[in-house]
Write a protein that holds these residues in place. Structure first.
Motif, PDB file in Angstrom:
ATOM      1  N   ASP A   1      15.242  -4.615 -16.885  1.00  0.00           N
ATOM      2  CA  ASP A   1      14.884  -5.388 -15.757  1.00  0.00           C
ATOM      3  C   ASP A   1      13.304  -4.590 -15.383  1.00  0.00           C
ATOM      4  O   ASP A   1      13.495  -3.439 -14.911  1.00  0.00           O
ATOM      5  CB  ASP A   1      15.735  -4.901 -14.684  1.00  0.00           C
ATOM      6  N   VAL A   2      12.289  -5.239 -15.522  1.00  0.00           N
ATOM      7  CA  VAL A   2      10.932  -4.485 -15.275  1.00  0.00           C
ATOM      8  C   VAL A   2      10.717  -4.043 -13.939  1.00  0.00           C
ATOM      9  O   VAL A   2      10.278  -3.279 -13.709  1.00  0.00           O
ATOM     10  CB  VAL A   2      10.005  -5.818 -15.718  1.00  0.00           C
ATOM     11  N   ARG A   3      11.279  -5.042 -12.989  1.00  0.00           N
ATOM     12  CA  ARG A   3      10.922  -4.850 -11.619  1.00  0.00           C
ATOM     13  C   ARG A   3      11.693  -3.368 -11.326  1.00  0.00           C
ATOM     14  O   ARG A   3      10.956  -2.549 -10.515  1.00  0.00           O
ATOM     15  CB  ARG A   3      11.481  -5.669 -10.734  1.00  0.00           C
ATOM     16  N   ALA A   4      12.556  -3.067 -11.810  1.00  0.00           N
ATOM     17  CA  ALA A   4      13.505  -1.805 -11.640  1.00  0.00           C
ATOM     18  C   ALA A   4      12.472  -0.582 -12.061  1.00  0.00           C
ATOM     19  O   ALA A   4      12.870   0.526 -11.883  1.00  0.00           O
ATOM     20  CB  ALA A   4      14.925  -1.999 -12.070  1.00  0.00           C
ATOM     21  N   ILE A   5      11.703  -0.821 -13.125  1.00  0.00           N
ATOM     22  CA  ILE A   5      11.127   0.660 -13.481  1.00  0.00           C
ATOM     23  C   ILE A   5       9.723   0.295 -13.097  1.00  0.00           C
ATOM     24  O   ILE A   5       8.679   0.740 -13.779  1.00  0.00           O
ATOM     25  CB  ILE A   5      11.216   0.476 -15.266  1.00  0.00           C
ATOM     26  N   THR A   6       9.192  -0.471 -11.917  1.00  0.00           N
ATOM     27  CA  THR A   6       7.909  -0.771 -11.508  1.00  0.00           C
ATOM     28  C   THR A   6       7.511  -0.234 -10.207  1.00  0.00           C
ATOM     29  O   THR A   6       8.595  -0.437  -9.301  1.00  0.00           O
ATOM     30  CB  THR A   6       7.502  -2.019 -11.562  1.00  0.00           C
ATOM     31  N   ASP A   7       6.453   0.610 -10.045  1.00  0.00           N
ATOM     32  CA  ASP A   7       6.380   0.986  -8.374  1.00  0.00           C
ATOM     33  C   ASP A   7       5.058   0.108  -8.319  1.00  0.00           C
ATOM     34  O   ASP A   7       3.858   0.846  -8.487  1.00  0.00           O
ATOM     35  CB  ASP A   7       6.321   2.590  -8.483  1.00  0.00           C
ATOM     36  N   ALA A   8       5.126  -0.852  -7.825  1.00  0.00           N
ATOM     37  CA  ALA A   8       3.869  -1.517  -7.377  1.00  0.00           C
ATOM     38  C   ALA A   8       3.293  -1.188  -6.233  1.00  0.00           C
ATOM     39  O   ALA A   8       2.105  -1.803  -5.722  1.00  0.00           O
ATOM     40  CB  ALA A   8       4.090  -3.116  -7.304  1.00  0.00           C
ATOM     41  N   GLN A   9       4.143  -0.359  -5.325  1.00  0.00           N
ATOM     42  CA  GLN A   9       3.493  -0.042  -4.162  1.00  0.00           C
ATOM     43  C   GLN A   9       2.569   1.192  -4.116  1.00  0.00           C
ATOM     44  O   GLN A   9       1.895   1.412  -3.294  1.00  0.00           O
ATOM     45  CB  GLN A   9       4.775   0.408  -2.973  1.00  0.00           C
TER      46      GLN A   9
END
Length: 326
Positions: free
Chosen positions: A312-320
């Motif tokens: 799950d890419v979103r789960a390993i991303t900190d876009a903030q």
């Protein structure tokens, strides 16, 4: 240094240096030396360091740092998993493979390169003329399972209608594979820059490059431990700000960038110009489009068995963390 023959010793020494684990450079700590926060910046084959040294984008940084250089993504992420580096840079699939391997990381920035910076190469006099000719052949993939080169090979095989079980695949780290390819012990090799360009400069022939298969996206990851440290978290944001500046500089000064790259790596200037012209220099915040593109890679890799599970890419991303460059 334009003669490949005369530069072979220094190039081999550079490749050997890149293989050291972990190869922490002796780059002096600039700014207020030895004062926290200090970042350990993970690099592959000296590429990121060359960008920063050429652009001088780290000059005057309010944090100290040192470089840790590795020959490929697999050993780099081993170092990040063990806490030996705070940040790492790699292509799309290696980041996903690292996440599957329980590396405690977050994607914090995107780098945009060109898809022709990797591909499948064969010897110049090889009888292999198309990807379909790989049936019954052995292909070496660098650097390890879950690499952008494996994704490139599988995509090319699918495109050509060749089943993966019709090809023998071996995984060899880039420096060892480079030596073997130069001595003609390898006929077909799926590899990325700078090793890709070196192989072509040494008489290799492109069988299929990455255009239409690979995303040409790379990512900067930060360890969760570093992100949990307030001082390091702030320093990572400052580092990313300077990454954006470095990329802008490289795009505006391509020849100066190539000259700096050749000075650091000791590669011939012709090779350096090719490598830097298609390198992922542009650094920018992670976008929704990036997340979608990487999720496509994750889904396809799980489908094809490159990765054992879907990430799950979103789960390993900190876009903030880094919403925009300063």
């Amino acid at each position: 240094m334009t003669d490949l023959h005369h530069s072979s010793v220094s190039r081999r020494q550079w490749l050997q240096r890149a293989a050291a684990l972990p190869a922490l450079s002796a780059l002096p700590l600039l700014g207020r030396a030895q004062t926290p926060p200090a970042l350990v910046l993970g690099d592959q084959a000296g590429g990121l360091r060359a960008l920063f040294e050429a652009s001088k984008a780290l000059d005057g940084a309010p944090f100290s740092w040192r470089w840790a250089n590795f020959q490929g993504a697999a050993p780099l992420f081993e170092a990040q998993r063990s806490g030996a580096v705070d940040t790492a840079m790699a292509g799309d699939l290696p980041v996903l493979a690292a996440a599957v391997g329980k590396t405690p990381l977050k994607i914090v920035a995107t780098r945009v390169g060109k898809a022709d910076s990797l591909g499948i190469v064969v010897q110049g006099n090889s009888s292999i003329r198309s990807v379909a000719d790989l049936r019954g052949q052995t292909v070496v993939v660098s650097s390890a399972r879950g690499s952008i080169s494996q994704y490139q090979l599988y995509g090319a095989l699918e495109e050509a209608g060749v089943r993966r079980d019709e090809v023998s695949i071996k995984f060899v780290l880039p420096t060892d594979a480079s030596t073997a390819f130069s001595s003609k012990q390898i006929d077909a090799w799926a590899i990325f820059d700078p090793y890709y360009t070196i192989a072509l400069q040494n008489g290799g022939r492109i069988l299929r490059d990455g255009r239409g298969i690979n995303t040409a996206l790379g990512f900067i990851t930060a360890s969760e431990e570093a992100l949990a440290d307030a001082g390091k978290r702030k320093a990572i944001v400052q580092f990313l700000d300077r990454l954006a500046r470095a990329g802008d500089w490289a795009l505006a000064h391509p020849e100066a960038y190539a000259q700096a790259y050749t000075q650091l790596t000791r590669l011939p200037i012709e090779a350096a110009r090719t490598i830097t012209a298609r390198a992922a220099v542009t650094g920018r915040p992670v976008s929704e489009a990036d997340i979608t593109a990487l999720q496509t890679v994750a889904d396809r890799s799980a489908r094809d068995g490159i990765l054992p599970v879907r990430v799950d890419v979103r789960a390993i991303t900190d876009a903030q963390l880094w919403p925009r460059a300063a």
